[in-house]
Design a protein around this motif. Structure first.
Motif, PDB file in Angstrom:
ATOM      1  N   MET A 297      25.960  41.974  42.927  1.00 51.98           N
ATOM      2  CA  MET A 297      25.873  43.134  43.807  1.00 51.98           C
ATOM      3  C   MET A 297      26.502  44.356  43.142  1.00 51.98           C
ATOM      4  N   GLU A 298      25.724  45.379  42.911  1.00 58.40           N
ATOM      5  CA  GLU A 298      26.236  46.585  42.251  1.00 58.40           C
ATOM      6  C   GLU A 298      27.311  47.284  43.067  1.00 58.40           C
ATOM      7  N   ASP A 299      27.231  47.181  44.390  1.00 61.97           N
ATOM      8  CA  ASP A 299      28.186  47.896  45.240  1.00 61.97           C
ATOM      9  C   ASP A 299      29.302  46.987  45.749  1.00 61.97           C
ATOM     10  N   SER A 300      29.458  45.818  45.148  1.00 64.21           N
ATOM     11  CA  SER A 300      30.493  44.904  45.616  1.00 64.21           C
ATOM     12  C   SER A 300      31.855  45.282  45.057  1.00 64.21           C
ATOM     13  N   ARG A 301      32.873  44.726  45.658  1.00 59.73           N
ATOM     14  CA  ARG A 301      34.234  44.955  45.183  1.00 59.73           C
ATOM     15  C   ARG A 301      34.413  44.412  43.768  1.00 59.73           C
ATOM     16  N   VAL A 302      33.802  43.273  43.489  1.00 60.72           N
ATOM     17  CA  VAL A 302      33.906  42.693  42.148  1.00 60.72           C
ATOM     18  C   VAL A 302      33.262  43.602  41.116  1.00 60.72           C
ATOM     19  N   SER A 303      32.130  44.209  41.463  1.00 62.88           N
ATOM     20  CA  SER A 303      31.473  45.125  40.534  1.00 62.88           C
ATOM     21  C   SER A 303      32.365  46.322  40.241  1.00 62.88           C
ATOM     22  N   LEU A 304      33.010  46.869  41.266  1.00 59.54           N
ATOM     23  CA  LEU A 304      33.919  48.000  41.081  1.00 59.54           C
ATOM     24  C   LEU A 304      35.083  47.609  40.176  1.00 59.54           C
ATOM     25  N   VAL A 305      35.709  46.478  40.480  1.00 57.00           N
ATOM     26  CA  VAL A 305      36.843  46.032  39.671  1.00 57.00           C
ATOM     27  C   VAL A 305      36.383  45.663  38.267  1.00 57.00           C
ATOM     28  N   GLY A 306      35.175  45.120  38.154  1.00 55.21           N
ATOM     29  CA  GLY A 306      34.646  44.787  36.837  1.00 55.21           C
ATOM     30  C   GLY A 306      34.513  46.012  35.950  1.00 55.21           C
ATOM     31  N   ARG A 307      34.080  47.133  36.529  1.00 56.53           N
ATOM     32  CA  ARG A 307      33.991  48.369  35.734  1.00 56.53           C
ATOM     33  C   ARG A 307      35.382  48.818  35.287  1.00 56.53           C
TER      34      ARG A 307
ATOM     35  N   THR B 147      42.178  53.278  46.713  1.00 55.06           N
ATOM     36  CA  THR B 147      41.073  52.322  46.795  1.00 55.06           C
ATOM     37  C   THR B 147      41.043  51.416  45.574  1.00 55.06           C
ATOM     38  N   LEU B 148      41.229  52.011  44.410  1.00 53.70           N
ATOM     39  CA  LEU B 148      41.239  51.213  43.177  1.00 53.70           C
ATOM     40  C   LEU B 148      42.338  50.163  43.223  1.00 53.70           C
ATOM     41  N   ASN B 149      43.549  50.576  43.564  1.00 59.63           N
ATOM     42  CA  ASN B 149      44.671  49.639  43.591  1.00 59.63           C
ATOM     43  C   ASN B 149      44.451  48.519  44.601  1.00 59.63           C
ATOM     44  N   ARG B 150      43.904  48.869  45.766  1.00 56.86           N
ATOM     45  CA  ARG B 150      43.701  47.870  46.812  1.00 56.86           C
ATOM     46  C   ARG B 150      42.685  46.817  46.375  1.00 56.86           C
ATOM     47  N   HIS B 151      41.536  47.261  45.889  1.00 54.33           N
ATOM     48  CA  HIS B 151      40.493  46.319  45.476  1.00 54.33           C
ATOM     49  C   HIS B 151      40.905  45.547  44.222  1.00 54.33           C
TER      50      HIS B 151
ATOM     51  N   ALA C 259      43.302  42.793  45.133  1.00 53.06           N
ATOM     52  CA  ALA C 259      42.642  41.750  45.922  1.00 53.06           C
ATOM     53  C   ALA C 259      41.847  40.796  45.036  1.00 53.06           C
ATOM     54  N   VAL C 260      41.210  41.336  43.990  1.00 52.86           N
ATOM     55  CA  VAL C 260      40.353  40.513  43.129  1.00 52.86           C
ATOM     56  C   VAL C 260      41.138  39.826  42.018  1.00 52.86           C
ATOM     57  N   THR C 261      42.086  40.546  41.404  1.00 53.43           N
ATOM     58  CA  THR C 261      42.770  40.017  40.216  1.00 53.43           C
ATOM     59  C   THR C 261      44.177  39.501  40.482  1.00 53.43           C
ATOM     60  N   ALA C 262      44.711  39.734  41.671  1.00 47.50           N
ATOM     61  CA  ALA C 262      46.077  39.333  42.034  1.00 47.50           C
ATOM     62  C   ALA C 262      47.132  40.100  41.239  1.00 47.50           C
ATOM     63  N   MET C 263      46.773  41.258  40.687  1.00 41.48           N
ATOM     64  CA  MET C 263      47.723  42.089  39.943  1.00 41.48           C
ATOM     65  C   MET C 263      47.266  43.537  39.981  1.00 41.48           C
ATOM     66  N   SER C 264      48.144  44.437  39.576  1.00 37.15           N
ATOM     67  CA  SER C 264      47.801  45.850  39.501  1.00 37.15           C
ATOM     68  C   SER C 264      47.074  46.129  38.186  1.00 37.15           C
ATOM     69  N   PRO C 265      46.414  47.287  38.055  1.00 37.41           N
ATOM     70  CA  PRO C 265      45.769  47.606  36.785  1.00 37.41           C
ATOM     71  C   PRO C 265      46.728  47.589  35.596  1.00 37.41           C
ATOM     72  N   LEU C 266      47.966  48.066  35.781  1.00 30.27           N
ATOM     73  CA  LEU C 266      48.924  48.074  34.676  1.00 30.27           C
ATOM     74  C   LEU C 266      49.386  46.658  34.326  1.00 30.27           C
ATOM     75  N   GLN C 267      49.534  45.805  35.333  1.00 28.31           N
ATOM     76  CA  GLN C 267      49.868  44.407  35.052  1.00 28.31           C
ATOM     77  C   GLN C 267      48.718  43.714  34.323  1.00 28.31           C
ATOM     78  N   TYR C 268      47.503  44.060  34.698  1.00 26.59           N
ATOM     79  CA  TYR C 268      46.322  43.513  34.035  1.00 26.59           C
ATOM     80  C   TYR C 268      46.316  43.932  32.565  1.00 26.59           C
ATOM     81  N   GLN C 269      46.587  45.208  32.311  1.00 22.70           N
ATOM     82  CA  GLN C 269      46.640  45.698  30.938  1.00 22.70           C
ATOM     83  C   GLN C 269      47.696  44.943  30.130  1.00 22.70           C
ATOM     84  N   LYS C 270      48.843  44.692  30.717  1.00 17.02           N
ATOM     85  CA  LYS C 270      49.906  43.973  30.026  1.00 17.02           C
ATOM     86  C   LYS C 270      49.449  42.563  29.643  1.00 17.02           C
TER      87      LYS C 270
END
Length: 296
Positions: free
Chosen positions: A180-190, A218-222, A225-236
């Motif tokens: 789904m292009e408009d799904s939460r996973v698609s947004l987080v995937g980008r 919105t970015l932080n919330r989604h 929810a999907v990755t169980a971490m923040s974008p900065l934690q993901y980067q780490k």
């Protein structure tokens, strides 16, 4: 069910033992091992990981997923994870396979059946029991690998059936939202793709949100929810996973690798590396080398 699992185990074991793979599915993996191992790290892609025998544990941030024979794990997007095998022995090796999930196939099936909603509130990784229909489809796919001519004609159809079974299984929403292009996973995937391209430099969350076209909130919330971490934690996590791969090629270059993946301080790099992998870089590389030599 037991009969199907037994055949699945036998076929995966035969595939793993092949000296060459003249016919294969792009991105498919098979694993057969007789020993449990300390945690290893990596970045998942959309995949179904199916266990035929034994057991495994996968960790995403603070979420732990245990799955064993007759169960599967679904990863909806690229995620930094650690995992270790929990059940394996010479008498009953751990036997599993990974089948990549194709966004194009899922999207096509959604269009043919009227689409769907992004109604799954779970994380980017889920587990479930495999039913007989799914196991049967996987076994039929593996049978085709012994018959190249049949695989060329029938393989894509059986892969499509496996996707359909997963989309309508107990964790179907997690699979459907991949397409789904408009799904939460698609947004987080980008967002994760952007982070992967810039993991070694300082990231500003406002800049990332602008790239994705959403607000920071919105970015932080989604994302969480999907990755169980923040974008900065993901980067780490990406930095540390990449550092581990580099250290395997140059195990004595700890400081240089730390700088290469974006750390300004060798002590901070070693501290965060130990927090994720359980040991500082030098000791971790020694352990991995010892494990590799024993398994060779």
């Amino acid at each position: 069910m037991r009969t199907t699992l037994r055949e699945l185990t036998e076929r995966i074991t035969r595939l793993e033992a092949r000296p060459a793979r003249p016919v294969w599915i792009d991105g498919m993996t098979v694993v057969v091992t007789t020993s449990t191992a300390n945690g290893t790290g990596g970045v998942t892609r959309p995949v179904m990981a199916l266990v035929a025998q034994g057991g495994k544990q996968t960790t995403l941030a603070d979420q732990v997923f245990d799955y064993r024979a007759g169960q599967y794990l679904i990863a909806s997007l690229e995620l930094p994870v650690t995992g270790h095998i929990t059940q394996a022995s010479p008498a009953e090796p751990f036997v599993a396979m990974g089948l990549p999930l194709k966004k194009s196939v899922i999207t096509e099936l959604l269009l043919e059946t009227g689409g769907g909603r992004d109604d799954d509130t779970s994380s980017g990784i889920v587990t479930a029991d495999a039913d007989e229909e799914l196991l049967d489809a996987v076994v039929r796919l593996l049978r085709l690998l012994d018959r190249p001519a049949d695989f060329a004609v029938l393989g894509a159809g059986v892969e499509r059936e496996i996707h359909w079974r997963l989309m309508n299984g107990p964790r179907g929403a997690a699979v459907r939202r991949i397409g789904m292009e408009d799904s939460r996973v698609s947004l987080v995937g980008r967002a994760t793709e952007w982070i992967a391209r810039h993991y070694d430099r300082t990231i500003r969350i406002a800049e990332l949100a602008d790239e994705i076209g959403v607000s920071v909130a919105t970015l932080n919330r989604h994302f969480r929810a999907v990755t169980a971490m923040s974008p900065l934690q993901y980067q780490k996590q990406l930095r540390l996973q990449q550092a581990r791969l580099r250290l395997m090629a140059a195990p004595t270059e700890v400081a240089a690798v730390g700088y290469a993946v974006g750390y300004d301080s060798p002590s901070q790099f070693s501290r965060e590396y130990r927090r994720l992998f359980g040991e500082p870089p030098g000791r971790d590389m020694h352990r991995i080398q010892e494990y590799t030599e024993v398994g060779a």
